[in-house]
Design a protein around this motif. Structure first.
Motif, PDB file in Angstrom:
ATOM      1  N   ALA A 231      10.956   5.699 -17.144  1.00 26.21           N
ATOM      2  CA  ALA A 231      10.808   6.827 -17.694  1.00 26.21           C
ATOM      3  C   ALA A 231      10.150   6.817 -19.113  1.00 26.21           C
ATOM      4  CB  ALA A 231      11.824   7.810 -17.838  1.00 26.21           C
ATOM      5  N   GLN A 232      10.849   5.585 -20.061  1.00 25.04           N
ATOM      6  CA  GLN A 232      10.273   5.581 -21.370  1.00 25.04           C
ATOM      7  C   GLN A 232       8.784   4.844 -21.168  1.00 25.04           C
ATOM      8  OE1 GLN A 232      11.890   2.178 -23.552  1.00 25.04           O
ATOM      9  NE2 GLN A 232      12.444   3.704 -25.106  1.00 25.04           N
ATOM     10  N   THR A 233       8.482   3.997 -20.367  1.00 23.26           N
ATOM     11  CA  THR A 233       7.239   3.115 -20.336  1.00 23.26           C
ATOM     12  C   THR A 233       6.312   4.057 -19.711  1.00 23.26           C
ATOM     13  OG1 THR A 233       8.517   1.223 -20.140  1.00 23.26           O
ATOM     14  CG2 THR A 233       6.176   1.115 -19.659  1.00 23.26           C
ATOM     15  N   ALA A 234       6.521   4.791 -18.854  1.00 25.76           N
ATOM     16  CA  ALA A 234       5.542   5.881 -18.409  1.00 25.76           C
ATOM     17  C   ALA A 234       5.146   6.697 -19.195  1.00 25.76           C
ATOM     18  CB  ALA A 234       5.936   6.362 -16.827  1.00 25.76           C
ATOM     19  N   ALA A 235       6.115   7.490 -19.896  1.00 30.71           N
ATOM     20  CA  ALA A 235       6.001   8.458 -20.962  1.00 30.71           C
ATOM     21  C   ALA A 235       5.002   8.129 -21.876  1.00 30.71           C
ATOM     22  CB  ALA A 235       7.382   9.031 -21.332  1.00 30.71           C
ATOM     23  N   ARG A 236       5.149   7.178 -22.323  1.00 31.68           N
ATOM     24  CA  ARG A 236       4.201   6.477 -23.518  1.00 31.68           C
ATOM     25  C   ARG A 236       2.627   6.516 -22.908  1.00 31.68           C
ATOM     26  NH1 ARG A 236       8.126   1.501 -25.208  1.00 31.68           N
ATOM     27  NH2 ARG A 236       9.459   2.525 -26.661  1.00 31.68           N
ATOM     28  N   HIS A 237       2.571   6.090 -21.562  1.00 31.28           N
ATOM     29  CA  HIS A 237       1.285   6.161 -21.011  1.00 31.28           C
ATOM     30  C   HIS A 237       0.779   7.798 -20.859  1.00 31.28           C
ATOM     31  CE1 HIS A 237       0.319   2.016 -19.883  1.00 31.28           C
ATOM     32  NE2 HIS A 237       1.544   1.848 -19.873  1.00 31.28           N
ATOM     33  N   MET A 238       1.516   8.329 -20.460  1.00 37.33           N
ATOM     34  CA  MET A 238       1.534   9.880 -20.529  1.00 37.33           C
ATOM     35  C   MET A 238       1.011  10.614 -21.733  1.00 37.33           C
ATOM     36  SD  MET A 238       4.419  10.872 -17.447  1.00 37.33           S
ATOM     37  CE  MET A 238       4.465  10.126 -16.003  1.00 37.33           C
ATOM     38  N   ARG A 239       1.723  10.106 -22.750  1.00 40.15           N
ATOM     39  CA  ARG A 239       1.547  10.629 -23.925  1.00 40.15           C
ATOM     40  C   ARG A 239       0.101  10.599 -24.403  1.00 40.15           C
ATOM     41  NH1 ARG A 239       4.800   8.009 -28.524  1.00 40.15           N
ATOM     42  NH2 ARG A 239       3.559   6.163 -27.638  1.00 40.15           N
ATOM     43  N   ASP A 240      -0.453   9.345 -24.201  1.00 39.58           N
ATOM     44  CA  ASP A 240      -1.831   9.143 -24.489  1.00 39.58           C
ATOM     45  C   ASP A 240      -2.920   9.572 -23.748  1.00 39.58           C
ATOM     46  OD1 ASP A 240      -0.695   7.321 -26.245  1.00 39.58           O
ATOM     47  OD2 ASP A 240      -0.963   5.576 -24.854  1.00 39.58           O
ATOM     48  N   THR A 241      -2.455  10.263 -22.603  1.00 34.95           N
ATOM     49  CA  THR A 241      -3.438  10.865 -21.602  1.00 34.95           C
ATOM     50  C   THR A 241      -3.144  12.440 -21.340  1.00 34.95           C
ATOM     51  OG1 THR A 241      -2.462  10.097 -19.599  1.00 34.95           O
ATOM     52  CG2 THR A 241      -4.009   8.545 -20.460  1.00 34.95           C
ATOM     53  N   GLY A 242      -2.579  13.062 -22.148  1.00 36.07           N
ATOM     54  CA  GLY A 242      -2.107  14.203 -21.971  1.00 36.07           C
ATOM     55  C   GLY A 242      -1.015  14.897 -21.375  1.00 36.07           C
ATOM     56  N   GLY A 243      -0.225  14.112 -21.004  1.00 33.22           N
ATOM     57  CA  GLY A 243       1.107  14.705 -20.308  1.00 33.22           C
ATOM     58  C   GLY A 243       1.415  14.185 -18.939  1.00 33.22           C
ATOM     59  N   GLY A 244       2.385  14.605 -18.044  1.00 33.83           N
ATOM     60  CA  GLY A 244       2.657  14.217 -16.648  1.00 33.83           C
ATOM     61  C   GLY A 244       4.082  15.043 -16.369  1.00 33.83           C
ATOM     62  N   ALA A 245       4.110  14.502 -15.178  1.00 35.89           N
ATOM     63  CA  ALA A 245       5.482  14.802 -14.562  1.00 35.89           C
ATOM     64  C   ALA A 245       6.230  13.631 -14.325  1.00 35.89           C
ATOM     65  CB  ALA A 245       5.488  15.608 -13.361  1.00 35.89           C
ATOM     66  N   ILE A 246       7.710  13.536 -14.488  1.00 33.35           N
ATOM     67  CA  ILE A 246       8.542  12.498 -14.149  1.00 33.35           C
ATOM     68  C   ILE A 246       9.815  13.171 -13.290  1.00 33.35           C
ATOM     69  CG2 ILE A 246      10.564  10.827 -14.852  1.00 33.35           C
ATOM     70  CD1 ILE A 246       8.882  10.569 -17.442  1.00 33.35           C
ATOM     71  N   VAL A 247       9.914  12.568 -12.054  1.00 33.32           N
ATOM     72  CA  VAL A 247      11.205  13.129 -11.200  1.00 33.32           C
ATOM     73  C   VAL A 247      11.965  11.963 -10.997  1.00 33.32           C
ATOM     74  CG1 VAL A 247      11.492  14.016  -9.146  1.00 33.32           C
ATOM     75  CG2 VAL A 247       9.508  14.709 -10.189  1.00 33.32           C
ATOM     76  N   ASN A 248      13.317  12.036 -11.588  1.00 37.75           N
ATOM     77  CA  ASN A 248      14.210  11.213 -11.297  1.00 37.75           C
ATOM     78  C   ASN A 248      15.230  11.469  -9.994  1.00 37.75           C
ATOM     79  OD1 ASN A 248      13.623   9.877 -13.745  1.00 37.75           O
ATOM     80  ND2 ASN A 248      14.932  11.426 -14.777  1.00 37.75           N
ATOM     81  N   THR A 249      15.483  10.233  -9.129  1.00 39.94           N
ATOM     82  CA  THR A 249      16.281  10.307  -7.992  1.00 39.94           C
ATOM     83  C   THR A 249      17.551  10.400  -8.482  1.00 39.94           C
ATOM     84  OG1 THR A 249      14.555   9.737  -6.478  1.00 39.94           O
ATOM     85  CG2 THR A 249      16.819   9.806  -5.692  1.00 39.94           C
ATOM     86  N   ALA A 250      18.409  11.476  -8.536  1.00 35.61           N
ATOM     87  CA  ALA A 250      19.963  11.376  -8.897  1.00 35.61           C
ATOM     88  C   ALA A 250      20.521  11.468  -7.640  1.00 35.61           C
ATOM     89  CB  ALA A 250      20.187  12.657  -9.731  1.00 35.61           C
ATOM     90  N   SER A 251      21.390  12.182  -7.367  1.00 40.91           N
ATOM     91  CA  SER A 251      22.063  12.365  -6.064  1.00 40.91           C
ATOM     92  C   SER A 251      23.079  13.669  -6.315  1.00 40.91           C
ATOM     93  CB  SER A 251      23.064  11.338  -5.893  1.00 40.91           C
ATOM     94  OG  SER A 251      24.041  11.490  -4.917  1.00 40.91           O
ATOM     95  N   MET A 252      23.680  14.261  -5.127  1.00 41.45           N
ATOM     96  CA  MET A 252      24.676  15.163  -5.292  1.00 41.45           C
ATOM     97  C   MET A 252      25.978  14.708  -5.761  1.00 41.45           C
ATOM     98  SD  MET A 252      25.952  15.996  -1.311  1.00 41.45           S
ATOM     99  CE  MET A 252      26.796  14.663  -0.461  1.00 41.45           C
ATOM    100  N   PHE A 253      25.921  13.530  -5.819  1.00 41.33           N
ATOM    101  CA  PHE A 253      27.231  12.682  -6.322  1.00 41.33           C
ATOM    102  C   PHE A 253      26.987  12.396  -7.817  1.00 41.33           C
ATOM    103  CE2 PHE A 253      28.272  11.304  -1.983  1.00 41.33           C
ATOM    104  CZ  PHE A 253      29.421  12.041  -1.866  1.00 41.33           C
ATOM    105  N   GLY A 254      25.944  13.079  -8.625  1.00 39.50           N
ATOM    106  CA  GLY A 254      25.880  13.062  -9.765  1.00 39.50           C
ATOM    107  C   GLY A 254      26.231  14.206 -10.414  1.00 39.50           C
ATOM    108  N   VAL A 255      26.836  15.505  -9.686  1.00 38.62           N
ATOM    109  CA  VAL A 255      27.394  16.640  -9.987  1.00 38.62           C
ATOM    110  C   VAL A 255      28.715  16.961  -9.321  1.00 38.62           C
ATOM    111  CG1 VAL A 255      25.118  17.550 -10.736  1.00 38.62           C
ATOM    112  CG2 VAL A 255      25.919  17.981  -8.393  1.00 38.62           C
ATOM    113  N   ILE A 256      29.038  16.202  -8.428  1.00 39.80           N
ATOM    114  CA  ILE A 256      30.255  16.260  -7.929  1.00 39.80           C
ATOM    115  C   ILE A 256      30.896  14.903  -7.692  1.00 39.80           C
ATOM    116  CG2 ILE A 256      29.676  18.277  -6.578  1.00 39.80           C
ATOM    117  CD1 ILE A 256      29.493  16.781  -3.723  1.00 39.80           C
ATOM    118  N   ALA A 257      32.288  14.734  -7.365  1.00 38.08           N
ATOM    119  CA  ALA A 257      32.739  13.350  -7.195  1.00 38.08           C
ATOM    120  C   ALA A 257      32.963  12.958  -5.754  1.00 38.08           C
ATOM    121  CB  ALA A 257      34.085  13.486  -7.888  1.00 38.08           C
TER     122      ALA A 257
END
Length: 254
Positions: free
Chosen positions: A122-148
């Motif tokens: 995310a950090q590395t891609a964002a540095r490129h995106m910052r230079d070219t006007g922005g973008g979208a980052i979608v992280n794959t979490a999980s339902m197990f990121g909000v429940i146990a």
């Protein structure tokens, strides 16, 4: 063929893109007109996957926990296609064993891949995106990121970290024109699930009964949730987690 969103002229990097959900993401983006880079630790699988998609797809092999490999991936995408518009931060590993017996090396590996790898890309891609006007980052979490989930200490902890990281980065980078969201898949019909079921380590019918939708998800369904979050249709959406779990996390019956 019906295409929900048009990504013509855009470039998407998909980590963990050689199989499962990641491959479905790469295929869906390519079908919608995007240039695609598949990044995967398995070089042979990445090369084969890219070949099935065609000339608009390049592949790079490496570990998401390696700063050098991550930098090489982003540099290659920008060199080949001009810019990076979308990062599908999908690579991750599972983990399931009693917490009291969980080896520190397994805990550490989950953090390296599932959390540090997500941050690095995310950090590395964002540095490129910052230079070219922005973008979208979608992280794959999980339902197990909000429940146990019992015996999923490393997986739940790292995916909960991805959820929190998503919100932090979204709040920081909105002014740069970079949106950051996450998908929270539930149980999805993948080769891994099929293998675990064949080995008697997972009861798929019980999972279906526990899921309000009455079935497992498909990789295409998860991929298309990601395409929505990466598309202009979600322009005012950032810092959110889209749970694609067939209702699992909203349903308390065991």
């Amino acid at each position: 063929m019906s295409i929900s969103f048009d990504f013509t002229g855009k470039t998407a990097i998909v980590t963990g893109g050689a199989s499962g959900i990641g491959l479905a993401m790469a295929q869906e983006f390519a079908a919608a007109g995007a240039n695609v880079q598949i990044f995967d630790v398995n070089a042979e699988a990445a090369e084969k996957a890219a070949a099935t998609i065609g000339p608009a797809c390049q592949w790079v092999s490496g570990s998401v926990s390696s700063p050098e490999a991550v930098a090489a991936s982003c540099d290659a995408a920008r060199s080949a296609f001009g810019k990076i518009d979308i990062l599908m931060n999908n690579a991750g590993i599972a983990g399931s064993e009693p917490s009291i017996d969980l080896p520190l090396k397994d805990w550490s590996r989950a953090i390296d891949v599932n959390l540090t790898g997500v941050f690095l890309f995310a950090q590395t891609a964002a540095r490129h995106m910052r230079d070219t006007g922005g973008g979208a980052i979608v992280n794959t979490a999980s339902m197990f990121g909000v429940i146990a989930g019992p015996e999923r200490a490393s997986y739940c902890a790292t995916k909960a970290g991805v959820v929190a990281l998503t919100k932090v980065l979204a709040s920081e980078w909105a002014s740069l024109g970079i949106r950051v969201n996450a998908i929270g898949p539930g149980y999805v019909d993948t080769a891994l699930i099929q293998t675990l079921a064949a080995e008697g380590r997972l009861d798929v019918e019980r999972l279906k009964q526990r899921t309000p939708a009455g079935r497992l998800g498909t990789v295409k369904e998860i991929a298309r949730s990601g395409l929505y979050l990466a598309s202009d249709a979600s322009d005012f959406v950032t810092g959110q987690v889209l749970l694609a779990d067939g209702g699992w996390s909203s349903y308390s019956y065991l």
